[in-house]
Design an enzyme around this catalytic site. Structure first.
Site, PDB file in Angstrom:
ATOM      1  CB  SER A 262      37.616  67.130  79.720  1.00  0.00           C
ATOM      2  OG  SER A 262      36.399  66.963  79.464  1.00  0.00           O
TER       3      SER A 262
ATOM      4  CE1 TYR B  60      38.595  71.894  81.791  1.00  0.00           C
ATOM      5  CE2 TYR B  60      36.743  70.812  80.142  1.00  0.00           C
ATOM      6  CZ  TYR B  60      38.510  70.748  81.387  1.00  0.00           C
ATOM      7  OH  TYR B  60      38.286  68.949  81.796  1.00  0.00           O
TER       8      TYR B  60
END
Length: 660
Positions: A192, A205
């Site tokens: 990401s 995350y």
């Protein structure tokens, strides 16, 4: 009860706002949207379809969002797709959707974050499809959205289990089958953009995805023959159904999921030598697929820094200072020091060009030390301010990190930040009006600085406004900062100023106790733009850090001797300063006579309200061989007008007057 005049005022204001919104809507309808432009510019992945035809592709988390979009695309290109989910209903819905689109897919019900689930995924795939070619580790969870103080260890471990342990288990299971069957394969780990910057409330995350990229890099080193290619793919935020359900309006402003699919195609089929152990950015791949494939980093989207070509009568013409009056780059119209020219001529004999320059530049450093009351150890040299800024940024800020500067600021600094992937927090410059004086707004800049700020960039005189930093306010600003936070003060035009209150940056370097970096150039006041000499000065330990990145022989010998001679030619410097300040006053008086509002300047340019007929005046001047900056600021409401000679200024004012 509102009075009639107030109601009339509010009604008119509402009507005006409605008309303004309607105009914006019409412009939007007539202009292709960002999404339309992105879709039209999708890179073509050569050979992708043949590379995927009949390949068995396993996609974890392939029943929704990005995973499902990849399954649809790869299936349409002829791949045999296997999707995975933990819930039977999700798996059934995805398989039904794929079937409606003509994609034959297999579903495997398994929790791939467990050893049993990962083994089941590979075993059922091979049992049904006969082999495995590509594993895409896409399954992930967002984890808790909370600040670090409210994030429990269990939250971090749970997110790591799904986002890192799951890919490791699946990769191990796939690798065992690849090796046991001597079958070449690929493992693609989906990361990401959260790893390329700092995002609040995303510790679990972003940490898990950063670890996944490290896993990709180091796993590849365990597979030196690239019999199994391990690649990462860094995704930006894109439109997905889950995001759309949570916030439809915000989701529509994101790129469509189709924009990242070419990057998946390339990662699944591209050359092993380019992909093994690397993490590609899908966003950069969209901008320049070839460059990202080869570089896999911020450099992939850098473009050469070039000014627009000069046109005259619709034809591109050379920038010939003998034939044209060039005022568009703030080059000094007063000319170069005769002593500097003589020093260049003499140096060609005394130090012939077939010999390298003296690499320490001790004489130039000594002259700079005398100029500023510092020592030679306070200075770092470079071929112009551009190069020094790039070096200093790369020393103190990594891609994704943040600096604070004035807006709009000098475009060269902004472009350099962009080229290095550094985020700018721009604090709008205070341009005055309604009783307020123009200024740098140091109080607002101070409020914008956070512990994540890596550098502060100021310009004095400011570009494009021409306003100096005042010594007292700058000293107060520096005193409020951490000692180690670098503050770079770009003084490209400082020698043109005559304000006695202007900040004495060398004194602040000596006395403030803060990490002040002064930045100057010989291109402007000293009229040596073609020689490319710039310098930074700071406390010796800080200057020493900057010098570590100096390239040996960075300045030609002729440039170094010209700079020193120009610095020591005080008579010429006095003439240049007197002529420039007189010309600036002449321009500002002329603007006032024409009724053109402007900010009082300390630079070789004046920031003014855009005069009526400005574009026509520029074109008329160009026809006379006079090139003036065409740039507009403040939504087109403001321009920079150059301070050349008095004769040049008169021609500019006359052209503006004819168009008024």
């Amino acid at each position: 009860m509102l009075s009639a005049p107030v109601l009339t005022h509010r009604s008119r204001q509402l009507l005006a706002r409605s008309i303004h919104v309607a105009r914006r809507v019409m412009r939007e309808l007539r202009t292709p949207s960002q999404t339309e432009r992105l879709l039209a510019a999708l890179p073509v992945v050569a050979g992708a379809a043949p590379g995927l035809a009949d390949k068995v592709v396993v996609i974890t988390g392939g029943t929704q969002g990005v995973g499902l979009a990849v399954a649809r695309r790869f299936g349409a290109l002829g791949a045999r797709v296997v999707v995975n989910a933990r819930r039977p209903e999700a798996l059934g819905q995805a398989l039904a959707l794929l079937a409606r689109e003509g994609v034959t897919a297999q579903g495997v019900l398994a929790d791939v974050a467990t050893p049993e689930g990962a083994e089941r995924l590979v075993a059922e795939t091979v049992a049904t499809q006969g082999r495995l070619d590509i594993l895409i580790n896409n399954a992930a969870i967002a984890g808790p959205h909370a600040p670090i103080g409210e994030t429990a260890a269990g939250d971090l471990l749970g997110t790591m289990a799904a986002n890192l342990e799951g890919p490791l288990l699946c990769a191990n299971a796939a690798l065992r089958w690849f090796r046991a069957n001597a079958h070449p394969g690929r493992i693609l780990n989906v990361s990401s953009i959260a790893t390329e910057g700092s995002y609040p409330k995303m510790v679990p995350y972003s940490t898990s995805k950063a670890a996944l990229e490290a896993f990709t890099r180091h796993a590849a080193s365990d597979l030196p023959g690239a019999e199994v290619v391990v690649t990462g793919l860094i995704l930006p935020a894109v439109q997905t159904e889950r995001k759309r359900a949570a916030d439809w309006a915000s989701t529509e402003l994101l790129p469509p999921v189709e924009t990242i699919l070419p990057a998946f195609e390339f990662a699944a089929t591209g050359p092993a030598a380019q992909l093994h152990g690397r993490s590609l950015s899908a966003a950069r791949f969209l901008v320049d697929a070839g460059a990202e494939a080869r570089l896999a980093g911020v450099a992939a989207i850098r473009q050469p820094i070039l000014y627009p070509e000069l046109t005259l009568g619709g034809q591109v013409v050379a920038r010939d200072p003998q034939a044209l009056v060039l005022l568009d780059r703030a080059e000094n119209q007063q000319g170069t020091s005769p002593r500097a020219i003589a020093a260049v001529v003499e140096s060609l004999t005394a130090h012939p060009p077939n010999f390298y320059p003296e690499e320490r530049y001790l004489s130039l450093r000594g002259a700079l030390a005398e100029e500023h009351g510092l020592t030679p150890d306070h200075f770092a040299l470079g071929p112009g301010s551009w190069e020094l800024i790039a070096r200093i940024l790369s020393l103190f800020a990594a891609p994704g990190e943040e600096i604070v500067s004035s807006g709009p600021g000098w475009f060269g600094f902004n472009v350099t930040c962009e080229r290095h992937g550094i985020r700018q927090r721009l604090v709008p410059f205070e341009r005055g009006g309604s009783g307020r004086a123009p200024g740098h707004g140091l109080d607002r800049m101070l409020a914008a600085i956070t512990p994540r700020t890596r550098l502060v960039y100021l310009i004095s005189p400011s570009n494009p406004e021409g306003v100096v930093l005042r010594h007292a306010e700058l000293a107060e600003f520096l005193a409020a900062l951490p000692e180690t936070l670098p503050v770079m003060i770009d003084e490209a035009y400082a020698e043109f100023a005559d304000d006695p209150a202007m900040a004495d940056v060398p004194a602040l370097v000596r006395q403030s106790g803060r990490s002040v970096i002064g930045l100057r150039t010989f291109s402007k006041f000293h009229a040596l733009a073609g020689m490319r000499v710039g310098y930074a000065y700071a406390a010796p330990e800080l200057a020493g850090l900057i010098r570590r990145s100096e390239q040996i022989f960075m300045l030609p010998h002729v440039s170094a001797v010209a700079a020193e001679a120009a610095l020591r030619d005080h008579a010429h410097r006095d003439r240049v300063h007197a002529a420039a300040t007189a010309a600036r006053a002449h321009l500002q008086a002329g603007l006032a006579a024409l009724g053109i509002a402007h900010i009082p300047s300390q630079a070789p340019y004046v920031f003014a309200a855009t005069p009526k007929g400005f574009d026509a005046a520029l074109e008329a001047l160009k026809q006379e061989g006079i090139v003036v900056p065409p740039y507009k600021f403040n939504g087109g409401a403001s321009v920079m007008l150059p301070v050349g000679t008095v004769a040049q200024i008169d021609r500019i004012l006359a052209a503006l007057g004819r168009q008024a």
